[in-house]
Enzyme design. Structure first.
Site, PDB file in Angstrom:
ATOM      1  N   LYS A  83       0.852  -1.190   0.000  1.00  0.00           N
ATOM      2  CA  LYS A  83       0.000   0.000   0.000  1.00  0.00           C
ATOM      3  C   LYS A  83       0.887   1.239   0.000  1.00  0.00           C
ATOM      4  O   LYS A  83       1.824   1.335   0.807  1.00  0.00           O
ATOM      5  CB  LYS A  83      -0.852  -0.038   1.266  1.00  0.00           C
ATOM      6  CG  LYS A  83      -2.197   0.636   1.174  1.00  0.00           C
ATOM      7  CD  LYS A  83      -2.913   0.373   2.501  1.00  0.00           C
ATOM      8  CE  LYS A  83      -4.329   0.794   2.500  1.00  0.00           C
ATOM      9  NZ  LYS A  83      -4.900   0.726   3.856  1.00  0.00           N
TER      10      LYS A  83
HETATM   11  O1  G3P Z   1      -7.833   1.565   5.638  1.00  0.00           O
HETATM   12  C1  G3P Z   1      -8.049   2.912   5.746  1.00  0.00           C
HETATM   13  C2  G3P Z   1      -9.421   3.333   6.115  1.00  0.00           C
HETATM   14  O2  G3P Z   1     -10.389   2.405   5.889  1.00  0.00           O
HETATM   15  C3  G3P Z   1      -9.560   4.336   7.172  1.00  0.00           C
HETATM   16  O3  G3P Z   1     -10.846   4.414   7.754  1.00  0.00           O
HETATM   17  O4  G3P Z   1     -12.450   5.170   9.447  1.00  0.00           O
HETATM   18  O5  G3P Z   1     -10.004   5.722   9.719  1.00  0.00           O
HETATM   19  O6  G3P Z   1     -11.371   6.836   7.976  1.00  0.00           O
HETATM   20  P1  G3P Z   1     -11.174   5.606   8.777  1.00  0.00           P
END
Ligand code: G3P
Length: 218
Positions: A83
């Protein structure tokens, strides 16, 4: 639609994999930090649970170090997807790793233009963050619709749309209606998807009636 699990918690991944709900896993530096574990060790363990792609994220910001980190992560297990963030160095790294046959997930995507660049750089996955757009009063799902449409216009682009920053069941339903290839879901959201009050009340009624029969199956 493929379901990836957005976590570095091995016990959650194992339980969901047993239910056939895991097509892959995504991690990021914040999720690794939350797990409290050594990154290489936890990525190897996750890769042994699911044959699907497991995203492991680089943490350098310059091209040379990013590429070295990407190669290191790729060599942890055969199903690692590296990634990288959606920066110029990230896209250079993406192209270099893709040329070596390594699948790359380009993350932190917040615009359709960025998604088009990632596809041209050879990304296997593009990760648009819908929840974080919603957080700033911008409709995350409009971005998914735009990316899906753009990629469909150019079938030579093989990048899969991996909907990330999913916060609730409707994000998943809307992404599926739009034809996104993958959604990465926190374990809590997967469990929310299961829930329906009519399922709970229906089961309670069945069990109450069953009890009246005085029978047992085994
Ligand atoms: O993998 C990254 C992502 O899904 C982040 O989610 O909830 O931290 O915005 P969030």
């Amino acid at each position: 639609m493929k379901f990836f699990v957005d976590t570095a918690e091995v016990s959650d991944i194992r339980a969901l994999a047993e239910a056939g709900l895991v097509d892959g896993v995504t991690t990021n530096p914040s999720l690794i930090a939350k797990s409290g574990r050594n990154m290489a060790e936890v990525i190897r363990e996750i890769c042994s649970i699911t044959p699907g792609p497991v995203s492991a994220e680089v943490t350098a910001t310059d091209f040379d170090t990013m590429l070295a980190e990407g190669r290191y992560l790729r060599d942890l297990a055969p199903n690692v997807a590296v990634k990288v963030p959606l920066t110029e160095a990230g896209l250079r790294t993406c192209r270099a790793l893709a040329n070596e046959g390594t699948p790359v997930n380009v993350t932190l995507c917040f615009s359709a233009a960025q998604a088009l660049l990632a596809a041209k750089a050879g990304a296997a996955f593009i990760s648009p963050f819908v929840g974080r757009l919603d957080d700033i009063s911008t409709d995350g799902m409009t971005l998914i619709a735009d990316i899906v449409q753009i990629y469909r216009n150019y079938p030579q682009l093989k990048t899969e749309v991996l909907v990330a920053s999913v916060r609730h069941p409707m994000h998943l339903v809307q992404a599926a209606k739009l034809g996104a290839h993958v959604a990465t879901l926190p374990p809590g959201v997967i469990r929310q998807l299961l829930k329906h009050p009519l399922t709970d009340s229906g089961l309670a009624a069945f069990l109450a009636d069953w009890k009246k029969t005085g029978q047992s199956i085994l």
